[in-house]
Design a protein around this motif. Structure first.
Motif, short mmCIF file in Angstrom:
data_model
loop_
_atom_site.label_atom_id
_atom_site.label_comp_id
_atom_site.label_asym_id
_atom_site.label_seq_id
_atom_site.Cartn_x
_atom_site.Cartn_y
_atom_site.Cartn_z
N SER A 165 0.83 -1.22 0.00
CA SER A 165 0.00 0.00 0.00
C SER A 165 0.86 1.27 0.00
O SER A 165 0.35 2.35 -0.29
CB SER A 165 -0.95 0.01 1.20
N ALA A 166 2.13 1.12 0.31
CA ALA A 166 3.03 2.28 0.24
C ALA A 166 3.09 2.83 -1.18
O ALA A 166 3.43 3.99 -1.38
CB ALA A 166 4.43 1.88 0.71
N TYR A 167 2.78 1.97 -2.16
CA TYR A 167 2.85 2.39 -3.57
C TYR A 167 1.47 2.71 -4.14
O TYR A 167 1.34 2.93 -5.33
CB TYR A 167 3.51 1.28 -4.41
N PHE A 168 0.43 2.69 -3.30
CA PHE A 168 -0.92 2.97 -3.79
C PHE A 168 -1.08 4.46 -4.09
O PHE A 168 -0.35 5.31 -3.54
CB PHE A 168 -1.98 2.60 -2.73
N ALA A 169 -2.09 4.75 -4.90
CA ALA A 169 -2.48 6.15 -5.13
C ALA A 169 -3.13 6.68 -3.83
O ALA A 169 -3.51 5.88 -2.97
CB ALA A 169 -3.47 6.22 -6.29
N PRO A 170 -3.24 7.98 -3.68
CA PRO A 170 -3.77 8.54 -2.42
C PRO A 170 -5.11 7.94 -1.99
O PRO A 170 -5.30 7.65 -0.80
CB PRO A 170 -3.90 10.04 -2.74
N ALA A 171 -6.01 7.72 -2.94
CA ALA A 171 -7.33 7.17 -2.56
C ALA A 171 -7.17 5.76 -1.97
O ALA A 171 -7.81 5.41 -0.97
CB ALA A 171 -8.24 7.13 -3.78
N GLY A 172 -6.30 4.96 -2.58
CA GLY A 172 -6.06 3.59 -2.10
C GLY A 172 -5.40 3.60 -0.74
O GLY A 172 -5.74 2.80 0.15
N LYS A 173 -4.45 4.51 -0.57
CA LYS A 173 -3.77 4.62 0.73
C LYS A 173 -4.79 4.97 1.82
O LYS A 173 -4.72 4.45 2.94
CB LYS A 173 -2.70 5.71 0.68
N LYS A 174 -5.72 5.86 1.46
CA LYS A 174 -6.72 6.29 2.45
C LYS A 174 -7.60 5.11 2.87
O LYS A 174 -7.94 4.95 4.05
CB LYS A 174 -7.58 7.43 1.88
N VAL A 175 -7.94 4.29 1.89
CA VAL A 175 -8.78 3.11 2.21
C VAL A 175 -8.06 2.22 3.23
O VAL A 175 -8.63 1.78 4.24
CB VAL A 175 -9.09 2.30 0.92
N ILE A 176 -6.79 1.95 2.97
CA ILE A 176 -6.03 1.09 3.87
C ILE A 176 -5.93 1.73 5.26
O ILE A 176 -6.07 1.05 6.30
CB ILE A 176 -4.61 0.81 3.30
N GLN A 177 -5.68 3.05 5.29
CA GLN A 177 -5.59 3.74 6.59
C GLN A 177 -6.90 3.65 7.35
O GLN A 177 -6.92 3.43 8.57
CB GLN A 177 -5.21 5.22 6.38
N GLU A 178 -8.01 3.83 6.63
CA GLU A 178 -9.33 3.75 7.28
C GLU A 178 -9.57 2.35 7.84
O GLU A 178 -10.03 2.17 8.97
CB GLU A 178 -10.45 4.10 6.28
N LEU A 179 -9.24 1.35 7.01
CA LEU A 179 -9.45 -0.04 7.46
C LEU A 179 -8.55 -0.35 8.66
O LEU A 179 -8.97 -1.03 9.60
CB LEU A 179 -9.14 -1.01 6.31
N ALA A 180 -7.32 0.18 8.62
CA ALA A 180 -6.38 -0.08 9.73
C ALA A 180 -6.88 0.55 11.02
O ALA A 180 -6.58 0.06 12.12
CB ALA A 180 -4.99 0.45 9.38
N SER A 181 -7.63 1.66 10.90
CA SER A 181 -8.15 2.30 12.12
C SER A 181 -9.30 1.46 12.72
O SER A 181 -9.58 1.54 13.91
CB SER A 181 -8.63 3.73 11.81
N ILE A 182 -9.94 0.66 11.87
CA ILE A 182 -11.02 -0.22 12.35
C ILE A 182 -10.43 -1.51 12.93
O ILE A 182 -10.81 -1.97 14.00
CB ILE A 182 -11.98 -0.56 11.19
N ALA A 183 -9.50 -2.09 12.17
CA ALA A 183 -8.87 -3.36 12.60
C ALA A 183 -7.39 -3.27 12.29
O ALA A 183 -6.97 -3.47 11.15
CB ALA A 183 -9.51 -4.53 11.85
N PRO A 184 -6.57 -2.94 13.30
CA PRO A 184 -5.14 -2.73 13.06
C PRO A 184 -4.46 -3.97 12.46
O PRO A 184 -4.86 -5.10 12.77
CB PRO A 184 -4.58 -2.44 14.46
N PRO A 185 -3.47 -3.74 11.59
CA PRO A 185 -2.75 -4.89 11.01
C PRO A 185 -1.96 -5.63 12.07
O PRO A 185 -1.59 -5.06 13.11
CB PRO A 185 -1.80 -4.24 9.99
N LEU A 186 -1.72 -6.91 11.80
CA LEU A 186 -0.93 -7.74 12.71
C LEU A 186 0.52 -7.73 12.25
O LEU A 186 0.79 -7.58 11.05
CB LEU A 186 -1.45 -9.17 12.69
N PRO A 187 1.48 -7.93 13.17
CA PRO A 187 2.87 -8.12 12.72
C PRO A 187 2.94 -9.35 11.79
O PRO A 187 2.15 -10.29 11.95
CB PRO A 187 3.64 -8.38 14.02
N ASP A 188 3.90 -9.34 10.85
CA ASP A 188 4.05 -10.46 9.90
C ASP A 188 4.08 -11.81 10.62
O ASP A 188 3.43 -12.77 10.21
CB ASP A 188 5.36 -10.32 9.10
#
Lengths: 126, 246
Positions: free
Chosen positions: A93-116
């Motif tokens: 997602s570091a390479y996503f366009a701004p809209a895509g990055k925002k989606v990931i950020q929003e989702l991460a605020s709902i359910a944070p990512p887990l460590p690998d």
């Protein structure tokens, strides 16, 4: 016939018969998990090495965890699936366009990512 | 699926069953003592009953059978084989059990059914019963010489770990010569990561190489000795899960 000879070994056909009914996705997903869990690769690098796409790994994780998912409520399932989704896509997602990055950020605020390692461990533990 | 150890005592009746299948061995009384003391809980007749049910119907050729045991070394050889001349007709089941410093081990010397009967589940049934008996006797390691007819790739996929660093070095050098540098980077990274942590390591995880798509051809021509340690929970679970998958 019964004399001593150089130690041979069961042939490939025998090994392949034992792998019947094991899918490519499961075999590769298991190895990706092992490589991450034991510190050989990060998730991003493991996916690159084993030529597994994010979507394939996500499908593998969901199938691998279906037993554990089935014991939770649908609400919890949704949150866990989002957490997996964000975990799997967080590197790319570091390479996503701004809209895509925002989606990931929003989702991460709902359910944070887990460590690998945790993603790989959970898949392995189920 | 869980496999639980099942106690068993080898008896005269087992000897009689085994003889009735056509296995030759030196002395009944000696074999009973040998099995009871050297391989307690190993139900040899149960394993051979699966082999004898499934394998002989796959060949019209004469089958020879032998059990050999050595009271001083505690080695036990099980060998059944048809009189094939063409490899496609080969029917062989050969296992060598031994006592090492670490515990009981078995060499999977050769197990094959004629080509026309492969991929039909016969091998799987024999491996399932084998694994049950290995658990019964508390066996530590299954050893395989991966290399015969492309077994170098196939057994790596099962999670057998490579015990000899020199053999791993040879495979690494083969990969260096055959692969493009961006692919070889992954191969070398796994190698360095393992041996940096385990300088004299004898459990190199070949499976991490085997699933790299570009390593299939390299490993198919490789030759290495591998083991699965049944007392290592991960190695045991991986092997058991594939063997019992239906």
């Amino acid at each position: 016939m019964y004399s001593e000879h150089k130690y041979q070994g069961d042939p490939a056909s025998t090994a392949e018969e034992l792998l019947m009914n094991v899918s490519e996705l499961e075999e590769t997903g298991n190895v990706v998990d092992k490589a991450i869990r034991e510190g050989y690769f990060t998730l991003e690098r493991a996916l690159a090495a084993y030529r597994l796409s994010e979507i394939e790994y996500l499908a593998y994780l969901l199938l691998k965890n279906k037993g554990a998912f089935s014991t939770t409520t649908k609400e919890v399932q949704v949150l866990e699936v989002i957490s997996y989704l964000v975990s799997v896509y967080k590197a790319s997602s570091a390479y996503f366009a701004p809209a895509g990055k925002k989606v990931i950020q929003e989702l991460a605020s709902i359910a944070p990512p887990l460590p690998d390692e945790e993603v790989a461990r959970l898949a392995h533990a189920s | 699926m869980d496999i639980t150890p099942q106690p068993y005592t080898f008896t005269t009746a087992d000897c009689q069953r085994i003889e009735a299948w056509g296995y030759s061995f030196d002395n009944n009384e000696d074999l009973i003592t040998f099995m009871q003391t050297g391989y307690p809980n190993f139900n040899l007749a149960a394993l051979l009953s699966v082999v004898e049910e499934l394998f002989p119907p796959t060949t019209a050729l004469t089958i020879r059978r032998l059990i050999r045991f050595n009271n001083s070394t505690m080695e036990l050889l099980i060998h059944m084989q048809n009189t094939f001349t063409d490899a496609a007709d080969a029917l062989v089941f050969k296992r060598v059990f031994d006592h090492t410093q670490e515990g009981i081990s078995v060499k999977h010397e050769y197990c094959v059914v004629p080509t026309a009967h492969q991929q039909q589940g016969l091998i799987k049934r024999v491996f399932q019963e084998s694994l049950q008996q290995y658990i019964n006797m508390g066996l530590k390691t299954i050893m395989v010489h991966a290399g015969l007819t492309a077994g170098g790739y196939a057994w790596a996929r099962h999670g057998f770990v490579a015990i000899d660093p020199q053999e791993v070095d040879i495979i690494l050098e083969g990969a260096r010569k055959r692969l493009i540098s961006s692919d070889f980077e992954f191969v070398e990274e796994i190698y360095n990561s393992y041996y940096n942590r385990n300088p004299s390591g004898t459990e190199f995880p070949m499976i991490l190489w085997a699933r790299l798509p570009f390593m299939k051809e390299v490993l198919a021509g490789s030759d290495w000795h591998g083991v699965v340690n049944l007392q290592n929970p991960e190695q045991f679970r991986n092997f058991k899960d594939y063997v019992f998958r239906t």
